[in-house]
Design an enzyme around this catalytic site. Structure first.
Site, PDB file in Angstrom:
ATOM      1  N   ARG A  81       0.825  -1.205   0.000  1.00  0.00           N
ATOM      2  CA  ARG A  81       0.000   0.000   0.000  1.00  0.00           C
ATOM      3  C   ARG A  81       0.865   1.263   0.000  1.00  0.00           C
ATOM      4  NH1 ARG A  81      -2.257   3.655  -0.243  1.00  0.00           N
ATOM      5  NH2 ARG A  81      -4.119   4.620   0.573  1.00  0.00           N
ATOM      6  N   TYR A  82       2.002   1.169   0.703  1.00  0.00           N
ATOM      7  CA  TYR A  82       2.936   2.296   0.794  1.00  0.00           C
ATOM      8  C   TYR A  82       4.210   1.917   0.053  1.00  0.00           C
ATOM      9  CZ  TYR A  82      -0.304   3.468   4.537  1.00  0.00           C
ATOM     10  OH  TYR A  82      -1.441   3.749   5.240  1.00  0.00           O
ATOM     11  N   ARG A 103      -9.113  -6.968  10.530  1.00  0.00           N
ATOM     12  CA  ARG A 103      -8.875  -7.866   9.397  1.00  0.00           C
ATOM     13  C   ARG A 103      -9.753  -9.106   9.505  1.00  0.00           C
ATOM     14  NH1 ARG A 103      -2.978  -8.028   8.890  1.00  0.00           N
ATOM     15  NH2 ARG A 103      -3.033  -6.047   7.765  1.00  0.00           N
ATOM     16  N   ASP A 151     -11.093   1.233  13.196  1.00  0.00           N
ATOM     17  CA  ASP A 151     -11.430   1.254  11.773  1.00  0.00           C
ATOM     18  C   ASP A 151     -12.923   1.020  11.585  1.00  0.00           C
ATOM     19  OD1 ASP A 151      -8.761   1.602  10.834  1.00  0.00           O
ATOM     20  OD2 ASP A 151      -8.362  -0.488  11.337  1.00  0.00           O
ATOM     21  N   LYS A 199      -2.949   5.958   6.304  1.00  0.00           N
ATOM     22  CA  LYS A 199      -2.809   6.388   7.700  1.00  0.00           C
ATOM     23  C   LYS A 199      -2.584   7.893   7.805  1.00  0.00           C
ATOM     24  CE  LYS A 199      -0.855   2.165   9.677  1.00  0.00           C
ATOM     25  NZ  LYS A 199      -0.652   1.337   8.469  1.00  0.00           N
TER      26      LYS A 199
END
Ligand SMILES: *Cc1c(COP(=O)(O)O)cnc(C)c1O
Ligand code: SF4
Length: 349
Positions: free
Chosen positions: A85-86, A107, A269, A313
């Site tokens: 993702r990063y 998750r 989340d 984030k």
């Protein structure tokens, strides 16, 4: 003996109506409560924070405005098991199993599923991706909990990854320090030691309440830190568990005292079935502000939100910067009032 269903649980505590009405339906997280978790739970207190973290309730069956994958991890999966993702770091899901299932698990689309362990082919595929993508400098070994794997499996996992990329910092992400501290045997620690060449390992813990840091957990963390592996904590802000300044202050100080750096304090989340455990963001910001006054710089975690729809984030904090006006930055003082700080005048040098 771990607890896996309501019937077993009813033998050691009096179930509340909300707990009795929990149904394991749809994409839901199994119930699993380990010995060490039970040992710190106050079974006589219906509102015990540890009980809230691990005993499911009917509120998990409710979902509104939530999603099963708010971080869009499936979309960002580059191989079956690797989420990239990063740019410079990635997360490898090595198993879907844990020693105890946290009811707030973000998750849960994956955690506690049967098709848990990474296969040899999937590990090879992830290793290949890491070889090709040299921009990746850190990999999170997560799931699930990597330490539910056997000693041999952990040996093969670390061996395979180190062979592919020795220069990567591997983060060993685990809740087992609390949920199964007995797992960290001398045999396991010597396997980890064997793979301590190249870049360092980092230990990423999850302790959400000061009571979780019991003697057994502290001893398990010490085994890593004594070996030269730095420890960090990622806590989750949870309603009725740790959503007050006193509890979080005690948690942070206790972590630091035991050589664990408080790293993140996560806002909950927007995951299906976790609304009852999420703290309001407004309250979270107030807690952060007060916590910053009470804690030292090293004891202070970063209050962080993982934005819905895979937004990434973001660190949340009281906004001290008011703005730039006539060449002067106006910045709020944490003590009182504000101060001016001049923007650099390049022409004056
Ligand atoms: C959180 C996260 C990381 C690690 O991010 P840090 O801010 O460096 O701790 C890496 N990959 C994914 C997919 C993540 O969600
Ligand atoms: S230990 Fe982590 S992956 Fe396992 S249930 Fe808890 S939050 Fe989810």
């Amino acid at each position: 003996m771990s607890i896996t269903n309501l019937e077993q649980l009813s033998k050691i505590l009096t179930l509340k109506e909300d707990e009795k009405e929990w149904r394991e339906t749809g994409p839901s997280l199994s119930m699993l409560i380990s010995d060490n978790v039970l040992s710190v739970m106050d079974k006589d207190d219906p509102d015990d924070p540890i009980r809230r973290e691990f005993v499911p309730t009917k509120y998990e069956n409710i979902t509104s405005k939530e999603s099963i994958d708010p971080l869009r991890e499936v979309e960002h999966s580059k191989t079956e098991r690797l989420i990239h993702r990063y740019h410079n770091r990635a997360a490898l899901l090595v198993t879907s199993r844990c020693y105890a299932y946290c009811r707030h698990c973000f998750r849960r689309r994956f955690t506690s599923n049967d098709d848990g362990k990474i296969t040899k082919e999937e590990l090879d595929e992830a290793a290949g991706y890491l070889r090709e993508h040299t921009g990746i400098k850190e990999v999170l070994l997560t799931g699930g909990d990597m330490f539910t794997l056997s000693d041999e499996e952990i040996d093969r996992l670390l061996g395979g990854l180190k062979e592919a990329r020795e220069d990567i910092i591997y983060r060993l992400c685990t809740r087992a320090l609390f949920s199964a501290p007995e797992r960290f045997t001398p045999a396991l620690m010597s396997i980890i030691k064997k793979h301590m060449h190249g870049a360092p390992f980092l230990l990423m813990c999850q302790f959400n309440h000061p009571r979780e840091l019991n003697d057994k957990a502290v001893k398990a963390v010490s085994a890593f830190v004594d070996m030269g592996i730095p420890a960090f904590n990622q806590a989750v802000l949870l309603e009725g568990v740790n959503d007050d300044v006193d509890t979080l202050e005690e948690l942070s100080n206790k972590l630091l005292y035991n050589r664990i750096k408080p790293y993140y304090l996560f806002q909950g989340d927007m995951v299906d079935g976790t609304a009852h455990l999420r703290c309001s963001l407004k309250k979270g910001l107030e807690i952060e502000k007060e916590l910053r006054k009470r804690l030292s710089g090293v004891a202070m975690p970063q209050y962080t939100i993982d934005l819905p729809e895979g937004g990434g984030k973001v660190i949340l904090t009281e906004n001290y910067v008011i703005g730039l006006k006539d060449g002067l930055w106006q910045i709020k003082s944490p003590f009182q009032g504000k101060r001016d700080y001049p923007e650099k005048d390049e022409s004056a040098i």
